[in-house]
Design an enzyme around this catalytic site. Structure first.
Site, PDB file in Angstrom:
ATOM      1  N   CYS A 137     -23.778  46.548   4.275  1.00 54.58           N
ATOM      2  CA  CYS A 137     -22.782  47.358   3.526  1.00 54.58           C
ATOM      3  C   CYS A 137     -21.173  47.053   4.278  1.00 54.58           C
ATOM      4  O   CYS A 137     -20.909  47.439   5.306  1.00 54.58           O
ATOM      5  CB  CYS A 137     -22.987  48.774   3.692  1.00 54.58           C
ATOM      6  N   CYS A 140     -18.815  49.889   4.484  1.00 52.58           N
ATOM      7  CA  CYS A 140     -19.199  50.808   5.698  1.00 52.58           C
ATOM      8  C   CYS A 140     -18.829  50.171   7.093  1.00 52.58           C
ATOM      9  O   CYS A 140     -18.247  50.950   7.818  1.00 52.58           O
ATOM     10  CB  CYS A 140     -20.644  51.124   5.932  1.00 52.58           C
ATOM     11  N   ASP A 141     -18.993  48.837   7.247  1.00 47.84           N
ATOM     12  CA  ASP A 141     -18.997  48.248   8.555  1.00 47.84           C
ATOM     13  C   ASP A 141     -17.740  47.255   8.783  1.00 47.84           C
ATOM     14  O   ASP A 141     -17.809  46.842   9.660  1.00 47.84           O
ATOM     15  CB  ASP A 141     -20.216  47.701   8.838  1.00 47.84           C
TER      16      ASP A 141
END
Ligand code: NAP
Length: 310
Positions: A137, A140-141
């Site tokens: 992701c 997200c990261d």
């Protein structure tokens, strides 16, 4: 035990749309949201291709779209429970039994919209370094890879979309693909090729992910020459497709060999009164727009089926 008219398993675009339609039919649906409200779109940075949400300056983020869909479903009377389904029993017909971590429900009709999850590469080091350099992701990261050199594995729309997004943070993004031809659509290919931070490595498999506390390098094989090599990297982002989240339905509903629930054109599953919509039954389109359409159809059919039983 809670007794409901309609229970919706999953809260992605299909689930929230089925919830909106059944709520508008005054059925007070209960949505079991799963581990993440919105499902996969809550992890999407920009949604460019959902009709009706566009301006030249900005496109909505996945979470913004989820928030609107959730509010709309709740406005008409849907009740969203932040819980996960652990077990179902559809064997005796309606009322269907659905167990979550917190409760046991009975429902006269069920709409299954539990979606799909990112597929794993299945190579040594992958599981070990999740959260320490291995990610599925970008949204997200990506932030943790500011100024770093990273690789993206895959050649589809997701791989290129995420590679482009990750250039906001990373110094370089190398897309490693197992063939010499991308699966992604021409628009994304054009954008990726035009991005100076993105380069491509063709006909290459990632065989192992190696690190210490964090990912340090990957082992690679060239599928044409058989040549093996190692390459330093700070992160490995894997976008190689998805698998349906249908394990908890094994033995309850008829599925294909990959675990996708089989539905007919009215979103009916193999059990009367149980419907399915979205990526758990769609291995082909997997778009927000198509999931929303399937969710609307499943909601309408659930309502019709309930009226026929009265
Ligand atoms: P996908 O289209 O199935 O592509 C998966 C990619 O991963 C393919 O390039 C495949 O290689 C590669 N792959 C699969 N298994 C692999 C393995 N074990 N090792 C190495 N590579 C592997 O999946 P996706 O990109 O997640 O897209 C899924 C669906 O969502 C598609 O219908 C796509 O159009 C849609 N989508 C659309 C958008 C958009 O419109 N903006 C964005 C994201 C996704 P091969 O090509 O060799 O098979």
């Amino acid at each position: 035990m809670e007794k409901e008219r309609v229970l919706i398993i999953g809260s992605g675009p299909a689930g929230l749309t089925a919830a909106m339609y059944t709520a508008r039919a005054a059925l007070k649906p209960v949505v079991i949201a799963g581990s993440q409200i919105g499902g996969q779109i809550s992890l999407t940075a920009e949604v460019e291709n959902y009709p009706g949400f566009f301006s030249a300056e900005t496109t909505p983020t996945g979470p913004e779209l989820v928030d609107i869909m959730q509010k709309q479903a709740e406005h008409f009377g849907a009740n969203i429970e932040f819980d996960e389904v652990t077990e179902v029993d559809f064997s005796g017909g309606a009322p269907f039994k659905v167990k979550t971590y917190g409760k046991v429900y009975e429902a006269d009709a069920v709409v299954v919209t539990a979606g799909a999850s990112p597929r794993r590469l299945g190579v040594p080091g992958e599981e070990e370094y999740i959260g320490r350099g291995v990610s599925y992701c970008g949204t997200c990261d990506g932030f943790f890879f500011r100024g770093k050199d990273i690789i993206v594995v895959g050649g589809g729309d997701s791989a290129l979309e995420e590679a482009i997004f990750l250039t906001k943070f990373a110094n370089t993004v190398k897309v490693i693909h197992r063939r010499d031809e991308l699966r992604a659509g021409p628009m994304l290919q054009k954008r990726a090729h035009a991005n100076e931070k993105i380069s491509f490595m063709w006909n290459t498999l990632v065989d192992e992910i190696i690190g210490e506390t964090q990912v340090k390098k990957v082992k690679l094989t060239n599928t044409e020459t058989g040549e093996e090599s190692e390459m330093d990297t700070d992160g490995v982002f894997i976008f190689i497709g998805h698998f349906p989240n249908s394990k908890f339905l094994e033995g309850q509903l008829v599925m294909d060999e990959h675990g996708y629930i089989i539905t007919d054109e009215m979103m009916r599953t193999s059990v009367n009164g149980v419907f399915a919509a979205g990526e758990i039954q769609d291995a082909i389109y997997r778009q927000i727009a198509t999931s929303v359409g399937q969710g609307a159809a499943a909601g309408m059919q659930a309502e019709r089926w309930l009226s026929e039983q009265e």
